[in-house]
Design a protein around this motif. Structure first.
Motif, PDB file in Angstrom:
ATOM      1  N   ARG A   3       0.849  -1.189   0.000  1.00 23.94           N
ATOM      2  CA  ARG A   3       0.000   0.000   0.000  1.00 23.94           C
ATOM      3  C   ARG A   3       0.882   1.236   0.000  1.00 23.94           C
ATOM      4  N   VAL A   4       0.463   2.229  -0.709  1.00 24.68           N
ATOM      5  CA  VAL A   4       1.172   3.498  -0.739  1.00 24.68           C
ATOM      6  C   VAL A   4       0.902   4.223   0.567  1.00 24.68           C
ATOM      7  N   PRO A   5       1.943   4.743   1.239  1.00 21.72           N
ATOM      8  CA  PRO A   5       1.691   5.473   2.483  1.00 21.72           C
ATOM      9  C   PRO A   5       0.911   6.759   2.217  1.00 21.72           C
ATOM     10  N   SER A   6       0.129   7.155   3.181  1.00 23.09           N
ATOM     11  CA  SER A   6      -0.668   8.374   3.018  1.00 23.09           C
ATOM     12  C   SER A   6       0.225   9.608   3.038  1.00 23.09           C
ATOM     13  N   LYS A   7      -0.290  10.700   2.500  1.00 23.94           N
ATOM     14  CA  LYS A   7       0.465  11.951   2.465  1.00 23.94           C
ATOM     15  C   LYS A   7       0.782  12.447   3.873  1.00 23.94           C
ATOM     16  N   SER A   8      -0.146  12.265   4.794  1.00 26.87           N
ATOM     17  CA  SER A   8       0.076  12.747   6.160  1.00 26.87           C
ATOM     18  C   SER A   8       1.200  11.949   6.830  1.00 26.87           C
ATOM     19  N   THR A   9       1.296  10.653   6.527  1.00 30.23           N
ATOM     20  CA  THR A   9       2.372   9.840   7.089  1.00 30.23           C
ATOM     21  C   THR A   9       3.723  10.306   6.567  1.00 30.23           C
ATOM     22  N   SER A  11       4.422  13.255   5.329  1.00 32.25           N
ATOM     23  CA  SER A  11       4.653  14.594   5.846  1.00 32.25           C
ATOM     24  C   SER A  11       5.190  14.545   7.275  1.00 32.25           C
TER      25      SER A  11
END
Length: 104
Positions: A3-9, A11
């Motif tokens: 899974r692609v990590p979320s932008k908030s992670t 950041s």
């Protein structure tokens, strides 16, 4: 399944990651790859070391980076890089405001 990590992670990681990690990683790469790059080269009849100079303007959002005034409604910084021709790695990097002329 990956899974692609979320932008908030990402950041959060970038905000809380120590800059020393990148410095140390650069020196590991420099040691391992610095003078060993086997790219096709042009044979020069120059006995001194060759450096390549580049200046790149990096656009920034003026509302987020109010210190990076470039034009009335634009923000920017300029990255001046001196590349070592032997290893294609930066030997020197200087970051200035976007208005600095390349010949400075």
């Amino acid at each position: 399944m990956l899974r692609v990590p979320s932008k908030s992670t990402l950041s959060y990681q970038n905000k809380n990651r120590s800059w020393e990690l990148f410095r140390d990683y650069y020196y590991v790469l420099l040691k391992g790859l610095g003078q060993q790059a086997h790219f096709k080269r042009t044979n020069f009849k120059i006995s001194s070391k060759i450096f390549l100079l580049d200046a790149t303007t990096i656009n920034l959002c003026l509302s987020l980076f109010d210190w990076a005034k470039y034009k009335t409604k634009k923000g920017a910084i300029k990255m001046h890089t001196l590349l070592d021709y032997d290893g294609y790695l930066p030997a020197y990097v200087n970051i200035t405001d976007g208005k600095t002329a390349d010949n400075k």
